[in-house]
Write an enzyme that holds these catalytic residues in place. Structure first.
Site, PDB file in Angstrom:
ATOM      1  N   LYS A   1      50.292  42.633  43.107  1.00  0.00           N
ATOM      2  CA  LYS A   1      50.005  44.167  43.755  1.00  0.00           C
ATOM      3  C   LYS A   1      51.504  44.401  44.379  1.00  0.00           C
ATOM      4  O   LYS A   1      51.914  45.897  44.577  1.00  0.00           O
ATOM      5  CB  LYS A   1      48.893  44.127  44.515  1.00  0.00           C
ATOM      6  CG  LYS A   1      47.537  44.074  43.825  1.00  0.00           C
ATOM      7  CD  LYS A   1      47.101  45.309  42.997  1.00  0.00           C
ATOM      8  CE  LYS A   1      45.532  45.217  42.449  1.00  0.00           C
ATOM      9  NZ  LYS A   1      45.269  46.436  41.852  1.00  0.00           N
ATOM     10  N   THR A  35      46.341  55.039  50.779  1.00  0.00           N
ATOM     11  CA  THR A  35      45.417  54.525  50.063  1.00  0.00           C
ATOM     12  C   THR A  35      44.141  54.047  50.508  1.00  0.00           C
ATOM     13  O   THR A  35      43.989  53.914  51.851  1.00  0.00           O
ATOM     14  CB  THR A  35      46.038  53.148  49.386  1.00  0.00           C
ATOM     15  OG1 THR A  35      45.574  52.865  48.105  1.00  0.00           O
ATOM     16  CG2 THR A  35      45.951  51.955  50.275  1.00  0.00           C
ATOM     17  N   SER A  46      40.742  47.667  50.114  1.00  0.00           N
ATOM     18  CA  SER A  46      40.368  46.308  51.190  1.00  0.00           C
ATOM     19  C   SER A  46      40.902  45.217  50.602  1.00  0.00           C
ATOM     20  O   SER A  46      40.606  43.892  51.398  1.00  0.00           O
ATOM     21  CB  SER A  46      38.675  46.086  51.249  1.00  0.00           C
ATOM     22  OG  SER A  46      38.033  45.929  49.934  1.00  0.00           O
ATOM     23  N   ASN A  85      43.998  43.410  47.682  1.00  0.00           N
ATOM     24  CA  ASN A  85      45.471  42.852  47.538  1.00  0.00           C
ATOM     25  C   ASN A  85      46.344  44.001  47.625  1.00  0.00           C
ATOM     26  O   ASN A  85      47.389  44.126  48.188  1.00  0.00           O
ATOM     27  CB  ASN A  85      45.760  42.259  46.277  1.00  0.00           C
ATOM     28  CG  ASN A  85      45.024  40.860  46.326  1.00  0.00           C
ATOM     29  OD1 ASN A  85      44.977  40.417  47.296  1.00  0.00           O
ATOM     30  ND2 ASN A  85      44.749  40.387  45.202  1.00  0.00           N
ATOM     31  N   TYR A 138      50.671  43.249  58.241  1.00  0.00           N
ATOM     32  CA  TYR A 138      51.672  43.807  57.525  1.00  0.00           C
ATOM     33  C   TYR A 138      51.948  45.202  58.172  1.00  0.00           C
ATOM     34  O   TYR A 138      52.853  45.799  57.569  1.00  0.00           O
ATOM     35  CB  TYR A 138      51.588  44.016  56.151  1.00  0.00           C
ATOM     36  CG  TYR A 138      51.569  42.749  55.454  1.00  0.00           C
ATOM     37  CD1 TYR A 138      52.543  41.869  55.831  1.00  0.00           C
ATOM     38  CD2 TYR A 138      50.544  42.387  54.513  1.00  0.00           C
ATOM     39  CE1 TYR A 138      52.620  40.395  55.090  1.00  0.00           C
ATOM     40  CE2 TYR A 138      50.510  41.052  53.902  1.00  0.00           C
ATOM     41  CZ  TYR A 138      51.545  40.279  54.083  1.00  0.00           C
ATOM     42  OH  TYR A 138      51.688  39.127  53.526  1.00  0.00           O
ATOM     43  N   GLY A 149      41.199  47.423  37.207  1.00  0.00           N
ATOM     44  CA  GLY A 149      41.430  48.716  37.250  1.00  0.00           C
ATOM     45  C   GLY A 149      42.413  49.111  36.172  1.00  0.00           C
ATOM     46  O   GLY A 149      42.603  50.369  35.767  1.00  0.00           O
ATOM     47  N   GLY A 176      45.865  48.688  35.985  1.00  0.00           N
ATOM     48  CA  GLY A 176      47.131  48.715  36.146  1.00  0.00           C
ATOM     49  C   GLY A 176      48.122  47.926  35.679  1.00  0.00           C
ATOM     50  O   GLY A 176      49.271  48.096  35.215  1.00  0.00           O
ATOM     51  N   GLU A 199      38.155  40.265  31.187  1.00  0.00           N
ATOM     52  CA  GLU A 199      37.415  40.934  32.239  1.00  0.00           C
ATOM     53  C   GLU A 199      35.933  39.999  32.400  1.00  0.00           C
ATOM     54  O   GLU A 199      35.677  39.531  31.281  1.00  0.00           O
ATOM     55  CB  GLU A 199      37.093  42.209  31.929  1.00  0.00           C
ATOM     56  CG  GLU A 199      36.266  42.687  30.825  1.00  0.00           C
ATOM     57  CD  GLU A 199      36.182  43.919  30.467  1.00  0.00           C
ATOM     58  OE1 GLU A 199      36.682  44.831  31.558  1.00  0.00           O
ATOM     59  OE2 GLU A 199      35.666  44.414  29.604  1.00  0.00           O
ATOM     60  N   ALA A 244      31.451  42.517  34.673  1.00  0.00           N
ATOM     61  CA  ALA A 244      32.118  43.937  34.933  1.00  0.00           C
ATOM     62  C   ALA A 244      32.996  44.319  33.903  1.00  0.00           C
ATOM     63  O   ALA A 244      34.123  44.196  33.658  1.00  0.00           O
ATOM     64  CB  ALA A 244      32.757  43.450  36.403  1.00  0.00           C
ATOM     65  N   ASP A 257      33.533  46.886  32.012  1.00  0.00           N
ATOM     66  CA  ASP A 257      33.698  48.501  31.748  1.00  0.00           C
ATOM     67  C   ASP A 257      34.672  48.698  30.526  1.00  0.00           C
ATOM     68  O   ASP A 257      34.594  49.423  29.760  1.00  0.00           O
ATOM     69  CB  ASP A 257      34.090  49.187  32.962  1.00  0.00           C
ATOM     70  CG  ASP A 257      35.249  48.722  33.665  1.00  0.00           C
ATOM     71  OD1 ASP A 257      35.424  47.457  33.771  1.00  0.00           O
ATOM     72  OD2 ASP A 257      36.385  49.639  33.747  1.00  0.00           O
TER      73      ASP A 257
END
Length: 233
Positions: free
Chosen positions: A44, A66, A69, A71, A106, A171, A173, A195, A199, A201
């Site tokens: 990420k 953003t 919760s 990475n 961070y 997601g 990306g 996946e 989950a 989708d």
């Protein structure tokens, strides 16, 4: 890819490792791109860095925001810290303390919301209106996709014999960026999405020919519970 030039001085060149035991089980030669050794502990950081370091000075001065919760939250906070700008991270109040502490370590400014996506989005929008910061989604964003795609360029430089890449979806990306990056180097390479069944989708979306968003997921892989967006789909 332009993103590679933007982030190359900020990210780690992560190692590629092999396992004779797993090769024996699979009956194939397997290569693992170990992004666990990336800054912030995950791939990420690539996308977050591309988003942060692509901002012009006027945009950057207002910071980034953003809702996450996991990475992405930590990665964005670290990238913003390196650039010296604020990062506002909306975190659901159900998030584990260790993840919240990671964002704070961070330098991220943590704003709590309810656990629902509606609350997270509304809280993020409130922060946006108050600060003028730039929204950086976790996956459904061209800057994020391009940044994640640099992983595949490195991977093929390190292991040019690769003929198939298996990439987690969530997601979308990472796999979106990997497809673009890998195909630019080797148009014949296969890219397979993975996946959890609980989950799935992406599999359902492909079967129905339209974007499907699941109302509930069932998997211990909490990082793979996110849904794709209109860009990643």
């Amino acid at each position: 890819m332009k993103a590679h030039a933007v982030i190359k001085d900020h990210v780690n060149l992560t190692p590629v490792m092999r396992s004779t035991a797993l090769n024996s089980i699979a009956g194939k030669t397997l290569y693992f791109k170990c992004e666990c050794f990336q800054k912030s502990g995950a791939f990420k950081f690539r996308g977050a860095s591309n988003a942060v370091f692509s901002l012009d000075e006027a945009q950057a001065a207002k910071g980034v925001v953003t809702h996450s919760s996991g990475n992405h939250a930590a990665a964005l906070a670290l990238a913003a810290k390196i650039r010296g700008i604020p990062a506002y991270v909306v975190v659901p109040n159900s998030a584990p303390k260790c993840k919240v502490d990671n964002v704070k370590r961070y330098g991220g400014h943590v704003i709590f919301s309810e656990a629902t996506m509606k609350s997270r989005q509304e809280t993020a929008n409130k922060v946006l209106s108050e600060t003028g910061a730039i929204l950086v989604p976790s996956s459904n964003d061209a800057r994020i996709i391009s940044g994640q795609g640099t992983l595949s360029l490195e991977f093929l430089d390190q292991a040019p014999e690769l003929d198939t890449l298996i990439v987690p979806i969530s997601g979308g990306g990472l796999i979106s960026g990997v497809v673009v990056g890998a195909k630019s180097r080797n148009p014949a390479i296969r890219v397979l999405g993975a996946e959890p069944k609980g989950a799935d989708d992406a599999a359902q979306s492909k079967a129905y020919g339209r974007l499907i968003t699941l109302s509930d997921t069932n998997t211990i892989a909490d990082g793979l519970r996110a849904s794709m967006g209109d860009i990643t789909w």
